[in-house]
Enzyme design. Structure first.
Site, PDB file in Angstrom:
ATOM      1  N   GLY A   7     -16.823  26.189  17.925  1.00 22.32           N
ATOM      2  CA  GLY A   7     -17.541  27.072  17.012  1.00 22.32           C
ATOM      3  C   GLY A   7     -18.360  26.259  16.038  1.00 22.32           C
ATOM      4  N   GLY A  12     -15.053  30.423  11.940  1.00 22.13           N
ATOM      5  CA  GLY A  12     -13.697  30.932  12.060  1.00 22.13           C
ATOM      6  C   GLY A  12     -12.896  30.226  13.138  1.00 22.13           C
ATOM      7  CB  SER A  14     -10.259  25.807  11.518  1.00 23.53           C
ATOM      8  OG  SER A  14     -11.041  24.679  11.819  1.00 23.53           O
ATOM      9  CG  HIS A  54      -9.104  23.582   7.129  1.00 27.57           C
ATOM     10  ND1 HIS A  54      -9.176  23.525   8.497  1.00 27.57           N
ATOM     11  CD2 HIS A  54     -10.337  23.926   6.705  1.00 27.57           C
ATOM     12  CE1 HIS A  54     -10.413  23.840   8.879  1.00 27.57           C
ATOM     13  NE2 HIS A  54     -11.127  24.078   7.812  1.00 27.57           N
TER      14      HIS A  54
END
Length: 195
Positions: A7, A12, A14, A54
């Site tokens: 991606g 989106g 991850s 993250h």
């Protein structure tokens, strides 16, 4: 099972890979190890914030293995058990001088893994053509690396605007004798060829 999640920036990818890893681990009663390939420059506040976001999404039960050196990725994949999520191939590639990497050791260890492995990678081929030679080398090298990994993956997903597309198996280009001629389609044969 090897899953490649591709991606663009903020697509989106991850978050999807994290969801898949969590679900796979729950189904198998396994642990997840997140393999971080990026080196965070503390002076780059944008990157620091992205990495923190993250980290905040990951459950506290997940282990983290960081790649202090680019070569650590293969060693981590060889030594880890359970579900492994690698984020990302683009960061890993960027750590190699001139983006030159022999993917053979990575591909070998991926083929040898018997536990679920998810790889996140940037799909940079859809972006604006890089204006610098360095940018073009990176895009070309990552495109080739993504193709090599996708060729051995059991599953490949493309995430665009938070939506996921399942990619089919690798296509094989027909031999020259079976290729259609290039150029605009002949309007008289459109119905016959299915173009």
């Amino acid at each position: 099972m090897l899953t490649l999640v591709l991606g663009g920036t903020r697509s989106g990818k991850s978050a999807l890979a994290e969801q898949l890893a969590a679900q796979t681990a729950a189904d198998l009663g396994a642990v997840v190890t997140y393999v971080a390939t990026a080196v965070v420059d503390p002076h780059d506040q944008d990157h620091v914030r992205r990495v923190a976001a993250h980290q905040a999404r990951r459950p506290p039960s997940w282990a983290t293995a960081e790649c202090a050196q680019a070569d650590d990725l293969v060693d981590h994949l060889r030594g880890l058990d359970g579900v492994v999520l690698v984020d990302s191939l683009g960061s890993w590639l960027a750590r190699h001088p001139d983006f030159e990497v022999d993917p053979t050791p990575l591909l070998s260890v991926l083929r040898a893994r018997t536990r679920p492995t998810l790889l996140v990678s940037e799909e940079v081929g859809l972006a604006v053509h890089p204006p610098t030679a360095l940018g073009r080398r990176y895009v070309d090298a990552l495109g080739v690396l993504n193709q090599r990994v996708a060729a051995i993956a059991d599953r490949a997903l493309l995430v665009v605007a938070g939506r996921t597309l399942e990619l089919g198996p690798p296509s094989q280009r027909p031999p020259p004798s079976q290729r259609r001629p290039s150029g605009p389609p002949d309007p008289h044969t459109l119905g016959e060829t299915g173009r």
